[in-house]
Design a protein around this motif. Structure first.
Motif, PDB file in Angstrom:
ATOM      1  N   MET A 175     -13.279-127.774 -55.315  1.00 53.82           N
ATOM      2  CA  MET A 175     -12.033-127.027 -55.190  1.00 53.82           C
ATOM      3  C   MET A 175     -11.399-127.241 -53.821  1.00 53.82           C
ATOM      4  SD  MET A 175      -9.685-125.096 -56.319  1.00 53.82           S
ATOM      5  CE  MET A 175     -10.344-124.525 -57.879  1.00 53.82           C
ATOM      6  N   LEU A 176     -12.202-127.213 -52.768  1.00 55.83           N
ATOM      7  CA  LEU A 176     -11.665-127.460 -51.430  1.00 55.83           C
ATOM      8  C   LEU A 176     -11.048-128.853 -51.334  1.00 55.83           C
ATOM      9  CD1 LEU A 176     -14.189-125.906 -48.862  1.00 55.83           C
ATOM     10  CD2 LEU A 176     -12.105-124.910 -49.826  1.00 55.83           C
ATOM     11  N   ARG A 177     -11.716-129.837 -51.920  1.00 49.83           N
ATOM     12  CA  ARG A 177     -11.193-131.197 -51.887  1.00 49.83           C
ATOM     13  C   ARG A 177      -9.866-131.291 -52.645  1.00 49.83           C
ATOM     14  NH1 ARG A 177     -14.296-135.275 -50.237  1.00 49.83           N
ATOM     15  NH2 ARG A 177     -13.258-136.753 -51.628  1.00 49.83           N
ATOM     16  N   ALA A 178      -9.761-130.540 -53.723  1.00 49.97           N
ATOM     17  CA  ALA A 178      -8.502-130.527 -54.473  1.00 49.97           C
ATOM     18  C   ALA A 178      -7.400-129.853 -53.658  1.00 49.97           C
ATOM     19  CB  ALA A 178      -8.694-129.815 -55.807  1.00 49.97           C
ATOM     20  N   LEU A 179      -7.735-128.771 -52.977  1.00 44.32           N
ATOM     21  CA  LEU A 179      -6.743-128.070 -52.161  1.00 44.32           C
ATOM     22  C   LEU A 179      -6.330-128.901 -50.942  1.00 44.32           C
ATOM     23  CD1 LEU A 179      -8.110-124.399 -52.183  1.00 44.32           C
ATOM     24  CD2 LEU A 179      -6.278-125.386 -53.578  1.00 44.32           C
ATOM     25  N   ALA A 180      -7.218-129.763 -50.470  1.00 46.46           N
ATOM     26  CA  ALA A 180      -6.895-130.619 -49.320  1.00 46.46           C
ATOM     27  C   ALA A 180      -6.104-131.854 -49.726  1.00 46.46           C
ATOM     28  CB  ALA A 180      -8.182-131.040 -48.614  1.00 46.46           C
ATOM     29  N   GLY A 181      -5.966-132.084 -51.040  1.00 48.78           N
ATOM     30  CA  GLY A 181      -5.266-133.275 -51.498  1.00 48.78           C
ATOM     31  C   GLY A 181      -6.147-134.501 -51.581  1.00 48.78           C
ATOM     32  N   LEU A 182      -7.449-134.353 -51.283  1.00 45.81           N
ATOM     33  CA  LEU A 182      -8.371-135.489 -51.396  1.00 45.81           C
ATOM     34  C   LEU A 182      -8.606-135.841 -52.857  1.00 45.81           C
ATOM     35  CD1 LEU A 182     -10.951-134.499 -48.637  1.00 45.81           C
ATOM     36  CD2 LEU A 182      -8.982-136.035 -48.456  1.00 45.81           C
ATOM     37  N   ILE A 183      -8.490-134.847 -53.722  1.00 40.18           N
ATOM     38  CA  ILE A 183      -8.444-135.058 -55.167  1.00 40.18           C
ATOM     39  C   ILE A 183      -6.989-134.908 -55.584  1.00 40.18           C
ATOM     40  CG2 ILE A 183      -9.027-134.030 -57.402  1.00 40.18           C
ATOM     41  CD1 ILE A 183     -11.722-133.215 -56.236  1.00 40.18           C
ATOM     42  N   PRO A 184      -6.394-135.921 -56.230  1.00 36.74           N
ATOM     43  CA  PRO A 184      -7.037-137.097 -56.831  1.00 36.74           C
ATOM     44  C   PRO A 184      -7.007-138.356 -55.971  1.00 36.74           C
ATOM     45  CG  PRO A 184      -4.787-136.956 -57.604  1.00 36.74           C
ATOM     46  CD  PRO A 184      -4.981-135.787 -56.663  1.00 36.74           C
ATOM     47  N   HIS A 185      -6.473-138.310 -54.754  1.00 34.70           N
ATOM     48  CA  HIS A 185      -6.200-139.535 -54.005  1.00 34.70           C
ATOM     49  C   HIS A 185      -7.456-140.258 -53.498  1.00 34.70           C
ATOM     50  CE1 HIS A 185      -1.891-138.794 -54.062  1.00 34.70           C
ATOM     51  NE2 HIS A 185      -2.138-137.541 -53.744  1.00 34.70           N
ATOM     52  N   HIS A 186      -8.504-139.510 -53.122  1.00 36.78           N
ATOM     53  CA  HIS A 186      -9.681-140.146 -52.542  1.00 36.78           C
ATOM     54  C   HIS A 186     -10.962-139.813 -53.291  1.00 36.78           C
ATOM     55  CE1 HIS A 186      -7.390-141.747 -49.276  1.00 36.78           C
ATOM     56  NE2 HIS A 186      -7.024-140.560 -48.830  1.00 36.78           N
ATOM     57  N   SER A 187     -10.856-139.419 -54.547  1.00 33.45           N
ATOM     58  CA  SER A 187     -12.028-139.131 -55.365  1.00 33.45           C
ATOM     59  C   SER A 187     -11.850-139.785 -56.722  1.00 33.45           C
ATOM     60  CB  SER A 187     -12.209-137.613 -55.540  1.00 33.45           C
ATOM     61  OG  SER A 187     -12.488-136.980 -54.309  1.00 33.45           O
ATOM     62  N   GLN A 188     -12.850-140.536 -57.153  1.00 30.38           N
ATOM     63  CA  GLN A 188     -12.793-141.192 -58.444  1.00 30.38           C
ATOM     64  C   GLN A 188     -13.062-140.180 -59.549  1.00 30.38           C
ATOM     65  OE1 GLN A 188     -12.014-144.496 -59.038  1.00 30.38           O
ATOM     66  NE2 GLN A 188     -11.502-144.520 -56.864  1.00 30.38           N
ATOM     67  N   GLY A 189     -12.144-140.088 -60.497  1.00 28.36           N
ATOM     68  CA  GLY A 189     -12.325-139.156 -61.596  1.00 28.36           C
ATOM     69  C   GLY A 189     -10.997-138.822 -62.252  1.00 28.36           C
ATOM     70  N   ALA A 190     -11.041-137.894 -63.197  1.00 23.55           N
ATOM     71  CA  ALA A 190      -9.852-137.510 -63.962  1.00 23.55           C
ATOM     72  C   ALA A 190      -9.450-136.084 -63.601  1.00 23.55           C
ATOM     73  CB  ALA A 190     -10.137-137.609 -65.456  1.00 23.55           C
ATOM     74  N   MET A 191      -8.199-135.938 -63.180  1.00 22.14           N
ATOM     75  CA  MET A 191      -7.676-134.626 -62.805  1.00 22.14           C
ATOM     76  C   MET A 191      -6.672-134.145 -63.847  1.00 22.14           C
ATOM     77  SD  MET A 191      -5.514-133.599 -59.377  1.00 22.14           S
ATOM     78  CE  MET A 191      -4.558-132.068 -59.288  1.00 22.14           C
ATOM     79  N   LEU A 192      -6.762-132.866 -64.183  1.00 15.29           N
ATOM     80  CA  LEU A 192      -5.802-132.217 -65.057  1.00 15.29           C
ATOM     81  C   LEU A 192      -5.149-131.067 -64.294  1.00 15.29           C
ATOM     82  CD1 LEU A 192      -7.962-131.921 -68.320  1.00 15.29           C
ATOM     83  CD2 LEU A 192      -6.228-133.663 -67.808  1.00 15.29           C
ATOM     84  N   GLY A 193      -3.971-130.684 -64.729  1.00 15.58           N
ATOM     85  CA  GLY A 193      -3.322-129.535 -64.117  1.00 15.58           C
ATOM     86  C   GLY A 193      -2.572-129.879 -62.845  1.00 15.58           C
ATOM     87  N   ARG A 194      -2.310-128.841 -62.037  1.00 20.46           N
ATOM     88  CA  ARG A 194      -1.427-129.003 -60.878  1.00 20.46           C
ATOM     89  C   ARG A 194      -1.915-128.170 -59.704  1.00 20.46           C
ATOM     90  NH1 ARG A 194       3.285-126.822 -62.883  1.00 20.46           N
ATOM     91  NH2 ARG A 194       2.993-124.853 -61.795  1.00 20.46           N
ATOM     92  N   VAL A 195      -1.756-128.735 -58.506  1.00 17.32           N
ATOM     93  CA  VAL A 195      -2.009-128.009 -57.260  1.00 17.32           C
ATOM     94  C   VAL A 195      -0.780-128.160 -56.379  1.00 17.32           C
ATOM     95  CG1 VAL A 195      -3.428-127.831 -55.181  1.00 17.32           C
ATOM     96  CG2 VAL A 195      -4.498-128.407 -57.365  1.00 17.32           C
ATOM     97  N   ARG A 196      -0.233-127.042 -55.929  1.00 12.15           N
ATOM     98  CA  ARG A 196       0.905-127.069 -55.014  1.00 12.15           C
ATOM     99  C   ARG A 196       0.559-126.284 -53.756  1.00 12.15           C
ATOM    100  NH1 ARG A 196       6.164-125.935 -58.922  1.00 12.15           N
ATOM    101  NH2 ARG A 196       6.377-128.065 -59.738  1.00 12.15           N
TER     102      ARG A 196
END
Length: 219
Positions: free
Chosen positions: A62-83
């Protein structure tokens, strides 16, 4: 004109929310089970939020998603939205988010990049392309904010674990983010150092910073 005005109002409304997560899911490459699945929440500016859960429950993801590292620097599939303050992390590069969000990892030694204290704070500021005079001013202000002014010229290797945590915090504060993410910031600190760090963080929150922390030491 009416549609444009409505769009502008919607954009402003989104920017007034610190964090908006809608239907967030993420599955790391090579895994069948998602690390995050259908997460939705929103956070107001200048608030404290603590993420709690067992090992493997997705806190660090979750922290990585909030930092923007997901999806840009993590291999995998992301759904939904973080703003973050209206910025969509899918369409905003992590380098562009550097002035909005900062992440402090659990182990300070994994994140330190320079051999001296002032140089560590200067690193991010130089990457932002700031003028030397402004860099010097921000370094002095950030170190004073976290109580490290007296070790500005010291080698980072001589710092205690608590001082290293404060140095990483100063490096981020100097870049003036609006959102601060902390991965178990108290794990390597004794009670006195933990109290000092929490007091510093509370001053920053009172000044308008939004804080999200993963922590096991709930007491």
């Amino acid at each position: 004109a009416e549609n444009r005005a409505m769009t502008e109002r919607q954009t402003q409304a989104a920017a007034d929310v610190a964090v908006e997560v809608v239907g967030l899911g993420f599955t790391y490459a090579g895994r069948d089970t998602p690390a995050l699945d259908g997460v939705t929440f929103r956070l107001e500016p200048a608030t404290w939020t603590v993420l709690v859960g067992g090992t493997g429950s997705g806190k660090s993801t979750m922290l990585r998603a909030l930092a923007g590292l997901i999806p840009h620097h993590s291999q995998g599939a992301m759904l939904g939205r973080v703003r973050l303050f209206g910025l969509d992390t899918r369409s905003t590069a992590p380098s562009e988010l550097a002035g909005t969000v900062g992440l402090v990892l659990q182990s300070p030694d994994d994140q330190l990049t320079s051999t001296h204290v002032a140089a560590e704070v200067a690193f991010g500021l130089e990457n932002l392309g700031l003028a030397p005079a402004e860099i010097d001013e921000r370094i002095a202000r950030a170190l004073a904010e976290v109580g490290l002014s007296d070790v500005a010229e010291s080698p980072t290797a001589q710092l205690s674990g608590g001082q290293k945590q404060r140095l990483l915090l100063a490096s981020l504060v100097a870049m003036r983010p609006r959102l601060l993410l902390l991965d178990e910031p108290l794990s390597q600190l004794d009670p006195a150092a933990a109290d000092d760090l929490l007091a510093t963080l509370e001053r920053l929150r009172a000044g308008g910073l939004t804080i999200v922390a993963v922590e096991h030491r709930l007491d």
